[in-house]
Design a protein around this motif. Structure first.
Motif, short mmCIF file in Angstrom:
data_model
loop_
_atom_site.label_atom_id
_atom_site.label_comp_id
_atom_site.label_asym_id
_atom_site.label_seq_id
_atom_site.Cartn_x
_atom_site.Cartn_y
_atom_site.Cartn_z
N UNK A 21 36.59 6.64 -9.09
CA UNK A 21 35.95 7.95 -9.12
C UNK A 21 34.48 7.89 -8.72
N UNK A 22 33.81 6.84 -9.14
CA UNK A 22 32.39 6.72 -8.82
C UNK A 22 32.18 6.59 -7.33
N UNK A 23 33.13 5.90 -6.67
CA UNK A 23 33.06 5.79 -5.21
C UNK A 23 33.16 7.18 -4.56
N UNK A 24 34.14 7.97 -5.02
CA UNK A 24 34.27 9.33 -4.48
C UNK A 24 33.04 10.18 -4.80
N UNK A 25 32.50 9.99 -5.97
CA UNK A 25 31.29 10.72 -6.34
C UNK A 25 30.14 10.38 -5.39
N UNK A 26 30.00 9.10 -5.06
CA UNK A 26 28.94 8.67 -4.15
C UNK A 26 29.16 9.24 -2.74
N UNK A 27 30.37 9.12 -2.23
CA UNK A 27 30.66 9.57 -0.86
C UNK A 27 30.54 11.09 -0.74
N UNK A 28 31.08 11.80 -1.74
CA UNK A 28 30.94 13.27 -1.72
C UNK A 28 29.48 13.68 -1.86
N UNK A 29 28.74 12.92 -2.66
CA UNK A 29 27.32 13.21 -2.82
C UNK A 29 26.56 13.04 -1.52
N UNK A 30 26.93 12.01 -0.73
CA UNK A 30 26.29 11.83 0.57
C UNK A 30 26.63 12.97 1.52
N UNK A 31 27.86 13.47 1.43
CA UNK A 31 28.29 14.55 2.33
C UNK A 31 27.75 15.91 1.91
N UNK A 32 27.74 16.16 0.60
CA UNK A 32 27.37 17.50 0.14
C UNK A 32 26.18 17.55 -0.78
N UNK A 33 25.48 16.42 -0.97
CA UNK A 33 24.38 16.39 -1.92
C UNK A 33 23.22 17.28 -1.53
N UNK A 34 22.94 17.36 -0.22
CA UNK A 34 21.85 18.21 0.23
C UNK A 34 22.15 19.67 -0.08
N UNK A 35 23.39 20.09 0.18
CA UNK A 35 23.77 21.47 -0.14
C UNK A 35 23.70 21.75 -1.62
N UNK A 36 24.23 20.81 -2.45
CA UNK A 36 24.20 21.00 -3.90
C UNK A 36 22.77 21.06 -4.41
N UNK A 37 21.92 20.14 -3.94
CA UNK A 37 20.53 20.14 -4.38
C UNK A 37 19.83 21.44 -3.98
N UNK A 38 20.13 21.92 -2.78
CA UNK A 38 19.53 23.18 -2.33
C UNK A 38 19.96 24.34 -3.21
N UNK A 39 21.26 24.40 -3.55
CA UNK A 39 21.75 25.46 -4.43
C UNK A 39 21.04 25.41 -5.79
N UNK A 40 20.95 24.22 -6.38
CA UNK A 40 20.43 24.12 -7.74
C UNK A 40 18.92 24.35 -7.77
N UNK A 41 18.19 23.74 -6.85
CA UNK A 41 16.72 23.92 -6.82
C UNK A 41 16.37 25.37 -6.52
N UNK A 42 17.07 25.99 -5.57
CA UNK A 42 16.77 27.39 -5.25
C UNK A 42 17.18 28.31 -6.40
N UNK A 43 18.22 27.93 -7.16
CA UNK A 43 18.57 28.71 -8.35
C UNK A 43 17.46 28.66 -9.38
N UNK A 44 16.84 27.49 -9.53
CA UNK A 44 15.67 27.39 -10.43
C UNK A 44 14.53 28.24 -9.91
N UNK A 45 14.30 28.24 -8.60
CA UNK A 45 13.24 29.05 -8.00
C UNK A 45 13.49 30.54 -8.23
N UNK A 46 14.77 30.95 -8.27
CA UNK A 46 15.08 32.37 -8.47
C UNK A 46 14.57 32.90 -9.80
N UNK A 47 14.33 32.00 -10.77
CA UNK A 47 13.80 32.43 -12.06
C UNK A 47 12.27 32.58 -12.02
N UNK A 48 11.69 32.41 -10.83
CA UNK A 48 10.26 32.63 -10.61
C UNK A 48 9.39 31.83 -11.59
#
Length: 486
Positions: A256-283
């Motif tokens: 599972x950790x392998x899949x977590x790493x590989x998926x993180x490489x593929x979609x980590x930028x998108x996930x980080x953008x979603x989460x950081x921008x969600x924090x920004x939405x709270x001004x």
């Protein structure tokens, strides 16, 4: 002997891994919740009463019953100064004036008798909202899941009328003003529990305390953002493309950790953008100003017009065949009458001849904006990077964009049909548009005007993010079980 920088680097990497592991265990379920509920929100927005729905529920104005002049209704309403909103429509079978002050205070005055109308009774609400629905029932509601926000405060309490129809429609009638403030259906309510309510953590006891709710979201999304960013850092650090690990793999992990790493490489930028921008939405730290024009700007734009001086029987002359409401709008120190109909508003001066145009709107805005000179006026006939529809907000076209030379480089967006101030967008708001709307909603050029392409991008990024979250939760749960059983 290992040098100090190397020891510090090794300790730093260890603490980074520990932080990511335990922040992921703490926030992993929230990651999954936000991702899956965000997909629901693409198709089911939070319940609101749209302008089209409001007009559709209004009966044609009974002009023969309009015996009270607008000026007299204002005096009876008792609200000081030029009102923030002032209109004439129907409440059941009676024409009424509805008045809203800049402080949110409301008054409803009968256009037939001139009396200020008092609080509605349950029987009144059934008559107004439940007509033609034999199974309708009514209950009193001060605040519930769908009326939790502060925008409804001047209208509380409500009389909620359940129509008993196949859609499970419920109408919220303000006991103070008699107007229908909200409608919901069974489908909207059900989907919102797994959509907006879950995504925004919109639980009534928490959301009813705005500052507490904001603090909880700021800290929770901030922790999640740090967890996502730390995971991205570790993922890149442990990736080997040239000098690969044993077996020729690019990752040192298994299972599972392998899949977590590989998926993180593929979609980590998108996930980080979603989460950081969600924090920004709270001004955080109030970095961004609201796009809603403040009361003082609205008041300055309205100016100080003279008395209306309209005979009540003349009011029908301003209406068209489909008119459902008249709105009296103060713009630039003059009164204008807006005939509201399903096909859109029509605005003329109180003299019945002067038509509101871009020149008059610009003069009112420039005269009421003290921050700096008017630099440019542009009529947008197509959407662009800063004026575009999203979600339940269709945003009208054409729209006027006025740019001012103040310190904040303010733009005003104004509806040229009726002079409504739609949006105040300063430099911080334009920055927020890219930090939040672009990163969180994928409101990007090329996507905002293409719904199928926009949704496809959202699904791809969110499914990758869901894979990261779910594999992280599973791996974290295994780690937690081993730790607790040790």
């Amino acid at each position: 002997m290992v040098s100090l920088p190397r020891r510090l680097g090794k300790a730093g990497r260890r603490w980074l891994i520990l932080f990511h592991r335990w922040s992921g265990i703490a926030a992993g379920l929230f990651f999954a919740l936000w991702i899956l509920s965000g997909l629901v929100m693409l198709y089911v927005p939070f319940p609101t009463l749209t302008e089209a729905e409001r007009l559709a529920r209004l009966a044609p104005i009974a002009w023969d019953d309009v015996a009270v002049a607008p000026e007299d209704a204002l005096r009876t309403g008792g609200l000081r100064g030029v009102p923030a909103a002032f209109g004439l429509d129907m409440q059941g079978g009676e024409p009424v004036y509805r008045i809203t002050g800049h402080d949110g205070a409301r008054a409803t005055v009968s256009a037939r008798t001139g009396a200020r109308l008092g609080p509605l009774t349950p029987a009144d609400a059934l008559r107004l909202a439940g007509e033609g629905a034999p199974d309708a029932r009514v209950e009193s509601v001060a605040r519930d899941q769908w009326t939790v926000t502060a925008r409804y405060d001047p209208l509380r309490p409500f009389l909620k009328v359940a129509l008993g129809d196949v859609s499970g429609t419920e109408l919220y009638v303000s006991q103070v003003t008699g107007e229908i403030a909200l409608d919901t259906t069974r489908s909207e309510r059900a989907w919102n529990w797994v959509g907006a309510v879950a995504h925004w953590i919109y639980l009534t006891p928490l959301r009813a305390r705005p500052e507490l709710w904001r603090a909880v979201l700021l800290w929770l999304s901030g922790l999640a953002a740090l967890g996502a960013l730390s995971g991205g850092t570790i993922g890149i650090w442990r990736l080997r493309v040239r000098r690969r690990y044993a077996g020729g793999t690019v990752t040192p992990y298994r299972g599972l950790t392998r899949w977590h790493h590989l998926l993180g490489l593929a979609g980590g930028l998108g996930l980080s953008s979603f989460i950081v921008s969600g924090w920004i939405s709270m001004n955080p730290n109030s970095w961004f100003t609201s796009v809603s024009p403040p009361a003082e700007l609205r008041a300055a734009y309205a100016g100080t017009p003279p008395t209306l001086g309209l005979d009540p029987q003349r009011l029908r002359d301003f209406a068209g065949p489909e008119t459902r409401a008249l709105r009296f709008a103060a713009i630039g120190g003059r009164w204008w009458i807006v005939a509201e109909a399903p096909g859109g508003p029509r605005t003329i001066g109180t003299d019945g001849a002067t038509v509101l145009d871009a020149r008059l709107i610009a003069a009112a805005a420039a005269g009421g904006f003290a921050g700096g000179p008017l630099r440019s006026i542009r009529l947008l006939t197509a959407y662009d990077a800063y004026w575009y529809p999203h979600g339940a907000d269709p945003r009208p076209l054409p729209v006027m964009r006025l740019r001012f030379g103040d310190a904040a480089a303010t733009w005003l967006h104004i509806d040229p049909r009726d002079g409504t101030l739609l949006q105040r967008l300063d430099r911080s708001g334009r920055i927020n548009r890219w930090l939040f709307d672009a990163a969180h909603r994928l409101d990007l050029p090329g996507l905002t005007g293409n719904r199928s392409l926009h949704d496809a991008a959202q699904w791809i990024l969110n499914l990758l993010a869901a894979g990261i979250a779910l594999t992280g939760i599973a791996a974290g749960w295994r780690r937690l079980r081993r730790t607790l059983s040790a």
